[in-house]
Design an enzyme around this catalytic site. Structure first.
Site, PDB file in Angstrom:
ATOM      1  N   HIS A 372       0.714  -1.404   0.197  1.00  0.00           N
ATOM      2  CA  HIS A 372       0.490  -0.226   0.113  1.00  0.00           C
ATOM      3  C   HIS A 372       0.508   1.437   0.407  1.00  0.00           C
ATOM      4  O   HIS A 372       0.661   2.327  -0.552  1.00  0.00           O
ATOM      5  CB  HIS A 372      -0.742  -0.016   1.298  1.00  0.00           C
ATOM      6  CG  HIS A 372      -1.638   0.441   0.820  1.00  0.00           C
ATOM      7  ND1 HIS A 372      -2.589   1.745   0.090  1.00  0.00           N
ATOM      8  CD2 HIS A 372      -3.707   0.641   1.448  1.00  0.00           C
ATOM      9  CE1 HIS A 372      -3.472   2.557   0.046  1.00  0.00           C
ATOM     10  NE2 HIS A 372      -4.222   1.460   0.829  1.00  0.00           N
ATOM     11  N   TYR A 486     -14.418   4.913   9.861  1.00  0.00           N
ATOM     12  CA  TYR A 486     -13.069   5.815   9.382  1.00  0.00           C
ATOM     13  C   TYR A 486     -13.085   4.926   7.718  1.00  0.00           C
ATOM     14  O   TYR A 486     -13.968   3.934   7.442  1.00  0.00           O
ATOM     15  CB  TYR A 486     -11.409   4.851   9.356  1.00  0.00           C
ATOM     16  CG  TYR A 486     -10.398   5.556   7.921  1.00  0.00           C
ATOM     17  CD1 TYR A 486      -9.650   6.820   8.950  1.00  0.00           C
ATOM     18  CD2 TYR A 486     -10.260   5.486   7.018  1.00  0.00           C
ATOM     19  CE1 TYR A 486      -8.681   7.028   7.397  1.00  0.00           C
ATOM     20  CE2 TYR A 486      -9.815   5.858   6.545  1.00  0.00           C
ATOM     21  CZ  TYR A 486      -8.435   6.398   6.737  1.00  0.00           C
ATOM     22  OH  TYR A 486      -7.320   7.027   6.053  1.00  0.00           O
ATOM     23  N   SER A 488     -12.029   5.695   2.952  1.00  0.00           N
ATOM     24  CA  SER A 488     -11.124   7.186   2.888  1.00  0.00           C
ATOM     25  C   SER A 488     -11.726   7.095   1.477  1.00  0.00           C
ATOM     26  O   SER A 488     -12.999   6.632   0.992  1.00  0.00           O
ATOM     27  CB  SER A 488     -10.261   5.881   2.316  1.00  0.00           C
ATOM     28  OG  SER A 488      -9.738   5.893   1.328  1.00  0.00           O
ATOM     29  N   THR A 499      -5.681  10.911   0.064  1.00  0.00           N
ATOM     30  CA  THR A 499      -6.722  10.446   0.105  1.00  0.00           C
ATOM     31  C   THR A 499      -6.824  11.239   1.642  1.00  0.00           C
ATOM     32  O   THR A 499      -5.902  12.118   2.209  1.00  0.00           O
ATOM     33  CB  THR A 499      -6.757   8.689   0.746  1.00  0.00           C
ATOM     34  OG1 THR A 499      -5.933   8.897   2.211  1.00  0.00           O
ATOM     35  CG2 THR A 499      -6.941   7.462  -0.062  1.00  0.00           C
TER      36      THR A 499
END
Length: 658
Positions: A372, A486, A488, A499
């Site tokens: 990532h 959360y 994104s 992001t």
């Protein structure tokens, strides 16, 4: 651990507009060396992309307090308000001014890009489960093409076509079209290609088209995250022409591009893969891949030993390979097995540090597992879409194709690693830790068939807001709380955007969840419908703010990063327990939707959390949920299903079942 940032890509339309990343597969593909030949150069818009804005400090504080409201009691909220006031009028104001000044000196990038890379690369936890997500492809619509050798060959060739199309500047630029009838046309493309790159974004904007940042794309190929003490490095070598293949823990490489940069014949690639699949060697006693599951400092030290022990050349081939193809020797039993296998597997047959692993099970079930640090959802999903489209519509080989008659033992090199006792011990320790961790992960899924995007849009509701409301209702039913959540959202509309966070838990979702879960009989269906609409409207506002770089999370993160870089003591705002709590994301959620994709998922980002990958399709809603022993994913999935049933009942004017 840090929240997963991959799966929602910019932009969201209006609350009832296009869903996240429902990008149509690109229109013009063809076999041969390239996917297509774009009239407009790939990076035509890059120079003129707008810069990521730094929000006003007062707006950030207001949004932060708004997100804290449903999570705190009155006393806690008043304390947090005081911390915010002191920060806004004192050290926060100074840091904000410094950040703005610094940003003006660095117009080639965004204020978040450097700190965000540092955040990922300096994290010392294992990247497996803590960071790397997976996205699974749909099966090939022609069932006979799902044979492992056939599909592995076709997807490999399509991936190399993507690479060549990208590097030749022939890949269609990534553009979000609000009015495709005007902007996604040959006429517009023929005009815009003559507009200088320094102005081209403005030309697209005039016809309601929004080019997206493509600066991450080059890291898709020939790239690896290298473990280093304190902070890892991203490595890319675009000159390498070979593919890395893993099978049963063994490493193989062979060229997929010739010396002139042309793709090696598909029948040759097929022959080499067939040769690898026929290797009857037993699995190695000490599978090297386990080391990529380790704590990054531990792996950095072991890698140094590996390199100095005569393995430098083999490691170089692993690091520089175009990508890593993982051939598994078993079929996928069901969706839960798919999630486990593509998210972590058994640790022996993945090189988790590669920018992506293309995983191919025995039955042709395919997925990409993504490291990532290098990038986010826009680049990864574009790759997924293009490879799926090309491999299914312009396949390089058919099930009847015969592999080239050649001696693959000459072209295919099996990499052998020399392991001393310290390395063997390191592998054994990594294996024990990995096995112990993955045993604790539970995954469950829901496929809600009662309706999806089409139905919800007819009701003038944001499909995403309904899914997020269901998660809030489910957690309240299961645990009696509203917790930090959360979601994104990509900021790829801006140069070097990464992001921003949408904070779906709000005073509106809290009120609505309590009405549904605790007192449904006290409210008429009309009142419940009004609450759902308020949640939808507010969620749409949050989503638009985040997509336009007007959230609060990245701004506060950048100010904290700047304070640390300047050696300034951590401001009180960041020491407030409420700040720690809102960043302890118990519900970590990410969404995408694509005609190429079956399912995606990731692990929880905190030990007592849930990892929720979901998609609202035209006529159904899919959701994968992961948890560790502190939570119960199976029960949560049941609560999500109950929540969706209740929401749909209310929308349809039916009584809510208790």
């Amino acid at each position: 651990m840090v929240a997963r940032l991959l799966l929602r890509a910019w932009p969201r339309g209006p609350a009832v507009g296009p869903g996240p990343l429902c990008r149509p597969l690109s229109a013009s593909s063809g076999s041969g060396e390239y996917l297509h030949r774009s009239i407009v150069p790939t990076m035509h818009y890059q120079d003129s992309l707008p810069r990521l804005p730094i929000p006003k400090l007062e707006d950030t504080i207001r949004r932060y307090l708004r997100a804290q409201k449903p999570l705190l009691d009155d006393g806690q909220f008043r304390k947090t308000e005081q911390f915010c006031k002191s920060f806004e009028n004192g050290i926060g104001k100074e840091l904000h001014e410094q950040l703005v000044a610094q940003d003006k000196q660095n117009k080639h990038t965004s204020y978040i890009s450097g700190p965000w890379f540092d955040m990922y690369l300096s994290a010392r936890d294992s990247i497996v489960l803590n960071f790397n997500p997976f996205l699974a492809f749909n099966p090939d619509p022609k069932s006979e093409y799902n044979d492992q050798l056939t599909r592995a060959t076709n997807m490999t060739v399509s991936a190399i076509r993507f690479l060549k199309t990208l590097r030749a500047g022939l890949l269609e630029p990534e553009v979000f079209h609000l009015n495709p009838a005007k902007s996604d046309t040959d006429t517009f493309k023929r005009l815009i290609r003559f507009v200088p790159s320094s102005l081209s974004w403005y030309g697209a904007y005039l016809v309601n088209a929004y080019p997206l940042d493509m600066s991450q794309y080059f890291r898709l190929f020939n790239s690896t995250r290298l473990p280093k003490p304190i902070q890892d490095e991203l490595f890319t070598n675009e000159k390498a022409r070979h593919l890395l293949v893993l099978r049963k823990g063994h490493f193989y490489v062979f060229d997929v591009l010739d010396q002139d940069g042309n793709i090696v014949g598909a029948s040759e690639i097929q022959a080499h893969l067939k040769y690898i699949l026929s290797d009857s060697s037993p699995a190695p006693e000490f599978p090297l891949a386990y080391l990529t599951t380790e704590n990054r400092d531990v792996w950095a030290e072991l890698r140094q030993k590996l390199a100095s022990g005569g393995n430098e050349e083999a490691l170089r081939k692993v690091d520089s390979a175009v990508f890593c193809l993982c051939l598994d020797d078993f079929p996928i039993k069901d969706l839960v097995h798919l999630c486990h296998n593509m998210l972590h597997g058994d640790g022996t047959n993945r090189w988790f540090d590669k920018s992506f692993n293309l995983i191919m099970a025995k039955d042709g079930t395919a997925a990409i597992h993504v490291e990532h640090a290098w990038g986010d959802g826009v680049a990864v999903l574009r790759f997924l879409n293009e490879v799926f489209k090309d491999s299914t519509q312009a396949p390089a080989v058919t099930p009847q194709s015969q592999p080239a008659r050649m001696d693959s033992s000459v072209a295919v090199q099996k990499l052998n690693f020399k392991l001393n006792d310290a390395l063997k011990t390191g592998i054994s320790t990594a294996k024990e830790k990995f096995n112990a961790t993955v045993k604790t992960l539970t995954v469950d899924l829901i496929q809600f068939q009662r309706g999806g995007k089409e139905f919800l849009k007819k009701q003038k509701l944001s499909p995403d807001s309904v899914a997020q409301l269901a998660f809030q209702m489910a957690f309240l039913r299961q645990y009696g709380q509203t917790v930090a959540t959360y979601e994104s959202c990509s900021t790829a509309a801006f140069k070097h955007g990464r992001t921003e966070t949408i904070r779906p838990a709000s005073i509106f979702t809290k009120r609505c969840s309590q009405a549904f879960v605790r007192e449904p009989s006290k409210h008429s269906t009309g009142e419940l419908q009004q609450m759902i609409t308020k949640c939808s409207t507010y969620h749409g506002q949050l989503t638009k703010e985040a997509a336009m770089g007007q959230g609060f999370d990245r701004h506060l993160f950048a100010l904290r990063y700047l304070a640390a870089a300047k050696g300034i003591a951590l401001p009180e705002l960041y020491l407030d327990p409420a700040y720690g709590q809102i960043n302890h994301n118990i519900l970590s959620t990410s969404t995408l939707n694509s005609p190429a994709m079956n399912i995606g998922g990731f692990a929880p980002v905190v030990p007592d959390g849930f990892g929720i990958g979901y998609a609202v399709h035209d006529n159904w809603i899919g959701c994968s949920v992961s948890s560790y022993p502190g939570r119960n994913a199976r029960e949560f999935v049941q609560c999500v299903e109950k929540a969706l049933e209740d929401i749909f009942d209310a929308i349809e004017g039916k009584c809510i079942k208790t």
